[in-house]
Design an enzyme around this catalytic site. Sequence first.
Site, PDB file in Angstrom:
ATOM      1  N   TYR A   1      62.778  23.389 -44.580  1.00 59.25           N
ATOM      2  CA  TYR A   1      61.739  23.692 -45.577  1.00 59.25           C
ATOM      3  C   TYR A   1      61.658  25.170 -45.922  1.00 59.25           C
ATOM      4  O   TYR A   1      60.918  25.546 -46.814  1.00 59.25           O
ATOM      5  CB  TYR A   1      60.359  23.186 -45.112  1.00 59.25           C
ATOM      6  CG  TYR A   1      59.942  23.633 -43.731  1.00 59.25           C
ATOM      7  CD1 TYR A   1      59.431  24.900 -43.514  1.00 59.25           C
ATOM      8  CD2 TYR A   1      60.079  22.779 -42.646  1.00 59.25           C
ATOM      9  CE1 TYR A   1      59.062  25.309 -42.240  1.00 59.25           C
ATOM     10  CE2 TYR A   1      59.708  23.170 -41.371  1.00 59.25           C
ATOM     11  CZ  TYR A   1      59.208  24.443 -41.174  1.00 59.25           C
ATOM     12  OH  TYR A   1      58.861  24.844 -39.919  1.00 59.25           O
ATOM     13  N   LYS A   2      62.416  26.019 -45.214  1.00 58.92           N
ATOM     14  CA  LYS A   2      62.391  27.456 -45.534  1.00 58.92           C
ATOM     15  C   LYS A   2      63.431  27.727 -46.622  1.00 58.92           C
ATOM     16  O   LYS A   2      63.238  27.295 -47.752  1.00 58.92           O
ATOM     17  CB  LYS A   2      62.604  28.261 -44.256  1.00 58.92           C
ATOM     18  CG  LYS A   2      61.400  28.156 -43.304  1.00 58.92           C
ATOM     19  CD  LYS A   2      61.607  28.798 -41.957  1.00 58.92           C
ATOM     20  CE  LYS A   2      60.339  28.641 -41.116  1.00 58.92           C
ATOM     21  NZ  LYS A   2      60.583  28.744 -39.674  1.00 58.92           N
TER      22      LYS A   2
ATOM     23  N   ASP B   1      68.839  29.084 -32.799  1.00 60.38           N
ATOM     24  CA  ASP B   1      67.846  28.632 -33.771  1.00 60.38           C
ATOM     25  C   ASP B   1      68.141  29.297 -35.117  1.00 60.38           C
ATOM     26  O   ASP B   1      68.120  30.532 -35.233  1.00 60.38           O
ATOM     27  CB  ASP B   1      66.432  28.966 -33.274  1.00 60.38           C
ATOM     28  CG  ASP B   1      65.354  28.325 -34.143  1.00 60.38           C
ATOM     29  OD1 ASP B   1      65.585  28.157 -35.357  1.00 60.38           O
ATOM     30  OD2 ASP B   1      64.273  28.006 -33.606  1.00 60.38           O
TER      31      ASP B   1
ATOM     32  N   PHE C   1      60.257  33.037 -32.181  1.00 62.20           N
ATOM     33  CA  PHE C   1      59.100  32.358 -32.777  1.00 62.20           C
ATOM     34  C   PHE C   1      58.378  31.587 -31.666  1.00 62.20           C
ATOM     35  O   PHE C   1      59.021  30.880 -30.882  1.00 62.20           O
ATOM     36  CB  PHE C   1      59.589  31.407 -33.864  1.00 62.20           C
ATOM     37  CG  PHE C   1      58.487  30.845 -34.716  1.00 62.20           C
ATOM     38  CD1 PHE C   1      57.926  31.592 -35.738  1.00 62.20           C
ATOM     39  CD2 PHE C   1      58.015  29.565 -34.491  1.00 62.20           C
ATOM     40  CE1 PHE C   1      56.906  31.067 -36.529  1.00 62.20           C
ATOM     41  CE2 PHE C   1      56.991  29.037 -35.277  1.00 62.20           C
ATOM     42  CZ  PHE C   1      56.442  29.787 -36.295  1.00 62.20           C
TER      43      PHE C   1
ATOM     44  N   ARG D   1      55.564  40.555 -45.259  1.00 68.80           N
ATOM     45  CA  ARG D   1      56.927  40.034 -45.204  1.00 68.80           C
ATOM     46  C   ARG D   1      57.310  39.433 -46.561  1.00 68.80           C
ATOM     47  O   ARG D   1      56.524  38.709 -47.167  1.00 68.80           O
ATOM     48  CB  ARG D   1      56.959  38.958 -44.109  1.00 68.80           C
ATOM     49  CG  ARG D   1      58.311  38.372 -43.832  1.00 68.80           C
ATOM     50  CD  ARG D   1      58.214  37.384 -42.693  1.00 68.80           C
ATOM     51  NE  ARG D   1      57.633  36.126 -43.137  1.00 68.80           N
ATOM     52  CZ  ARG D   1      57.763  34.963 -42.472  1.00 68.80           C
ATOM     53  NH1 ARG D   1      58.425  34.929 -41.327  1.00 68.80           N
ATOM     54  NH2 ARG D   1      57.227  33.866 -42.929  1.00 68.80           N
TER      55      ARG D   1
HETATM   56  C1  PLP Z   1      59.587  28.135 -38.742  1.00 73.84           C
HETATM   57  C2  PLP Z   1      60.099  28.114 -37.355  1.00 73.84           C
HETATM   58  C3  PLP Z   1      59.809  27.042 -36.495  1.00 73.84           C
HETATM   59  C4  PLP Z   1      58.880  25.940 -36.939  1.00 73.84           C
HETATM   60  O1  PLP Z   1      58.986  24.786 -36.178  1.00 73.84           O
HETATM   61  P1  PLP Z   1      58.351  23.434 -36.762  1.00 73.84           P
HETATM   62  O2  PLP Z   1      58.522  22.434 -35.700  1.00 73.84           O
HETATM   63  O3  PLP Z   1      59.105  23.123 -38.021  1.00 73.84           O
HETATM   64  O4  PLP Z   1      56.920  23.704 -37.085  1.00 73.84           O
HETATM   65  C5  PLP Z   1      60.402  27.048 -35.244  1.00 73.84           C
HETATM   66  N1  PLP Z   1      61.198  28.052 -34.836  1.00 73.84           N
HETATM   67  C6  PLP Z   1      61.468  29.111 -35.638  1.00 73.84           C
HETATM   68  C7  PLP Z   1      62.355  30.197 -35.154  1.00 73.84           C
HETATM   69  C8  PLP Z   1      60.907  29.180 -36.905  1.00 73.84           C
HETATM   70  O5  PLP Z   1      61.140  30.223 -37.700  1.00 73.84           O
END
Ligand code: PLP
Length: 398
Positions: free
Chosen positions: A209-210, A184, A113, A357
């Site tokens: 939050y996911k 992660d 990401f 998705r």
């Molecule tokens: C959703 C996601 C993020 C989001 O980071 P935020 O700081 O919460 O905006 C980071 N890394 C991955 C792999 C994600 O899927």
Amino acid sequence: MTDFSNTRDMFDIPEGMIYLNGNSLGPMPRAAPAAISRFMLDEWRTELIKGWNTRGWFNQGNELGDRIGRLIGAAKGTTVVGDTLSIKVFQAVAAGMALTPDRRTILSDSGNFPTDLYMTEGLIKLKDAGYVLQTPAPEDLLDHITDDIAVVLVTEVDYRTGRKHDMKAIIDKAHAHGAMVVWDLAHSAGAVPVDVGGLDADFAVGCTYKFLNAGPGAPAFIHVAPRLLDVVEPALSGWYGHEAPFAFDLDYRPMPGKIERMRIGTPSIAAFSLLDAALDVWDLVDMNDLRARSIELAELFIREVESRCPGVTLASPRDPQQRGSHVSFRFEQGYPCMQALIARKVIGDFRAPDIMRFGITPLFIDEPDIRRAVDILEDILKTESWKDPKYQIRAAVT
Ligand SMILES: *Cc1c(COP(=O)(O)O)cnc(C)c1O
């Protein structure tokens, strides 16, 4: 056995909506409004400043960390909640760098990401010490682990395709070569069984939050291996990580031997109340049951789409063991097609350039939902209703 009809009743999803986006923003638990209202009326209003002691606000990030710890295989006292995932990535990579001072390469992959890569780039620039970030293709990651690598930063489940890395192989190889691993869990926590303790992960980070359903902007978490708790160097050395925050010393001394040292500053206690309510749902869930159910539903979804929706091709690995808990399809007109789905209350999301998705979240999705979602997709494709100009307009958040 986990009873998923019970967990389904614990969410407040609008009538008629099929929510296949729990992997991006989980839906609201029914208990959430009362939880935040209780915090406001019975804690903030009545206790005011005393609440830090009388309601345990000061250590709530640790208690919530332990509750998440159960879901990711972390021992008590090794996980803490606070800040955002981007910040936690920065913190973990910086800590990994400090533990491998003679090395200058950070290894991630091109499927990660972007914020993970961006935060690392920023950190490298800040350190100004000759670090480089390598991003080979995900399937080549393992081959790039050598004695030169300082930190391997890997997101287990690919946010686009759902492809799942073999974390045991990565961690074992990294450790054999003296590298640190930052794992992660953004698309793993609450999605697949995770065992950070069993695999001896150095660092693990994730958001809530996911799949964990704690609401937009909910705080992140970080786990540190027990063997590292006394040696990790907190680069973001805030007063919440200090040995004695209320001594107000002029010099920073990290809390010895404890996960507290990965705290930074004052967290949002309002957000903590929502996370606490969201985690109540997880008390009813066995992660192995959840995984089995997720695979069952995903297999049904793939089978139905492939038999009824020509032109749409599977972008996720076909082998369920190689996937997380979302399924993606490529379709050239994926953006307008997803807008047409959303207009008919089937909520998934679109990831550029052509990925549709769908999060498969057994807590509140069942077989009739899957079949009905495919009925609607089939109809949109058959009637080409996605061609309507109103579906072509791109919103800021996709
Ligand atoms: C959703 C996601 C993020 C989001 O980071 P935020 O700081 O919460 O905006 C980071 N890394 C991955 C792999 C994600 O899927």
